[in-house]
Scaffold this motif. Structure first.
Motif, PDB file in Angstrom:
ATOM      1  N   ILE A 289       7.253   1.273   1.022  1.00 48.26           N
ATOM      2  CA  ILE A 289       6.242   1.990   0.223  1.00 48.26           C
ATOM      3  C   ILE A 289       4.859   1.360   0.340  1.00 48.26           C
ATOM      4  O   ILE A 289       3.867   1.949  -0.078  1.00 48.26           O
ATOM      5  N   SER A 290       4.782   0.148   0.913  1.00 43.99           N
ATOM      6  CA  SER A 290       3.470  -0.483   1.087  1.00 43.99           C
ATOM      7  C   SER A 290       2.730   0.075   2.298  1.00 43.99           C
ATOM      8  O   SER A 290       1.543  -0.175   2.479  1.00 43.99           O
ATOM      9  N   LYS A 291       3.439   0.823   3.153  1.00 39.57           N
ATOM     10  CA  LYS A 291       2.808   1.393   4.339  1.00 39.57           C
ATOM     11  C   LYS A 291       1.827   2.478   3.936  1.00 39.57           C
ATOM     12  O   LYS A 291       2.138   3.322   3.099  1.00 39.57           O
ATOM     13  N   ASP A 292       0.635   2.466   4.531  1.00 44.51           N
ATOM     14  CA  ASP A 292      -0.388   3.456   4.188  1.00 44.51           C
ATOM     15  C   ASP A 292      -0.001   4.855   4.637  1.00 44.51           C
ATOM     16  O   ASP A 292      -0.233   5.832   3.967  1.00 44.51           O
ATOM     17  N   ASP A 293       0.582   4.951   5.837  1.00 42.17           N
ATOM     18  CA  ASP A 293       0.947   6.263   6.363  1.00 42.17           C
ATOM     19  C   ASP A 293       2.457   6.408   6.251  1.00 42.17           C
ATOM     20  O   ASP A 293       3.204   5.919   7.082  1.00 42.17           O
ATOM     21  N   LYS A 294       2.921   7.101   5.225  1.00 35.25           N
ATOM     22  CA  LYS A 294       4.358   7.200   4.982  1.00 35.25           C
ATOM     23  C   LYS A 294       5.025   8.195   5.940  1.00 35.25           C
ATOM     24  O   LYS A 294       6.248   8.298   5.946  1.00 35.25           O
TER      25      LYS A 294
END
Length: 372
Positions: A289-294
């Motif tokens: 969930i920390s990824k900017d582009d899910k």
């Protein structure tokens, strides 16, 4: 309790700040504006109708709403830097109501912005904005923020001197009757927290209060149930037994429903090795969930970049996960032995306990009561 999807996220030390002169509506307005902040922006416009309704001004004129905006624009927050020093921060560079467009224009002071966006720089908390909607006292909101920020400790001590400093210079009797009692009653009745308070004495004088904090049992939506069942089809997740009812309750306290739904769906795709601890699954979800582009998840990179192997969990995580595992052990032992009502009561009681001795004592006490 139904939840609005808007989340308030801020560093924990903001919750211990001094919000002098903030009125109830100003606090609600402040938290509502934080919930509108995107991950990469500082300037934005917000729909004034939603905000006006949320802070209890649905029947008030837009002129009065504009006055509230102007009052908040002038407020400062004092945030503790060390034991003896508070630093004062202006919150906004721009905070204006556009009468024609019926929007609120918001730009945060760059020096204040890290407290609500750069969340990797310190411990932070997050909670649904809906939790503060029906709170009718500024003290209820301030205590709710503080207790949410420190809920992971399950028990905190606040001295009477600190309460007087942060909230107002009341007499001892007035602290109990006008601040603590009504605030905790509202929090218990209207939010996702359960709080128990004990007075701490030094001689005959009250020196402070212990607050025991637990989260209320969450209602699992159909969407989350679907994600859980999907994740269980991953053979490694299934073998780990980390999606039992008890483990799911812990994950719900750690993540929002949206995060958990997305994180479990992606965990199903990428976990490809044996594990046994809930902390491992939690770390995978946090990384996802920390990824900017899910929409674009590098599965192999996530697994390879998990910062710990299962046997190399950081000390603080070992401490937290071990007490959770102790709770799970006794919860599982008790379930077949007592009625569901008593089992639920046991779950609620031990959520605030921090040692195996205390948990075992409650377990044995309930067993004895059940065989009488």
């Amino acid at each position: 309790m139904e939840k609005n999807s808007k989340m308030v996220i801020h560093q924990n030390n903001l919750a211990s700040g001094r919000f002098e002169d903030f009125e109830l509506r100003e606090l609600k307005l402040f938290l509502t504006l934080i919930s509108n902040l995107g991950k990469s922006e500082n300037y934005y416009t917000a729909d004034s109708k939603f905000i006006k309704d949320f802070i209890g001004m649905e029947r008030k004129s837009y002129s009065l709403f504009e006055e509230t905006i102007k009052k908040l624009q002038k407020r400062t927050i004092e945030i503790k830097e060390n034991e003896d020093k508070y630093k004062s921060y202006s919150i906004f560079s721009v905070l204006e109501f556009d009468k024609k467009e019926k929007t609120v224009e918001v730009e945060y002071n760059p020096k204040f912005l890290p407290f609500i966006r750069d969340l990797n720089q310190g411990n932070f908390c997050k909670y649904y904005l809906e939790n503060i909607k029906h709170l009718s006292s500024r003290y209820s909101i301030l205590f709710y923020m503080r207790l949410q920020a420190e809920a992971w400790k399950r028990k905190i001590y606040i001295s009477t001197d600190e309460i007087k400093l942060l909230y107002k210079n009341y007499t001892q009797n007035n602290i109990d009757q006008k601040i603590i009692k009504p605030a905790i009653e509202e929090i218990n009745n209207l939010t996702d927290l359960n709080i128990r308070v004990e007075k701490i004495y030094k001689g005959k004088k009250i020196s402070g209060y212990d607050f025991f904090i637990s989260k209320k049992e969450a209602i699992i939506s159909d969407q989350l149930k679907e994600s859980i069942e999907k994740a269980k089809k991953n053979i490694y997740i299934s073998k780990s037994k980390t999606l039992s009812n008890e483990c799911i309750a812990i994950l719900i306290n750690e993540f929002t429903e949206e995060e958990l739904v997305f994180g479990l769906k992606e965990a199903y795709k990428i976990i490809n090795k044996d594990f046994s601890k809930l902390t491992y699954l939690s770390k995978i979800i946090k990384t996802i969930i920390s990824k900017d582009d899910k929409d674009i998840i590098d599965n192999e990179n996530i697994i390879n970049n998990i910062e710990f192997k299962e046997e190399e969990v950081k000390e603080e995580n070992i401490k937290i996960s071990s007490i959770d595992e102790i709770r799970l052990k006794y919860i599982k032992k008790l379930k077949p032995l007592v009625p569901i009502r008593k089992w639920n009561l046991f779950n609620s009681i031990i959520s605030t306990l921090t040692t195996e001795e205390e948990i075992k004592e409650q377990y044995e006490k309930l067993i004895k009561e059940s065989v009488k």
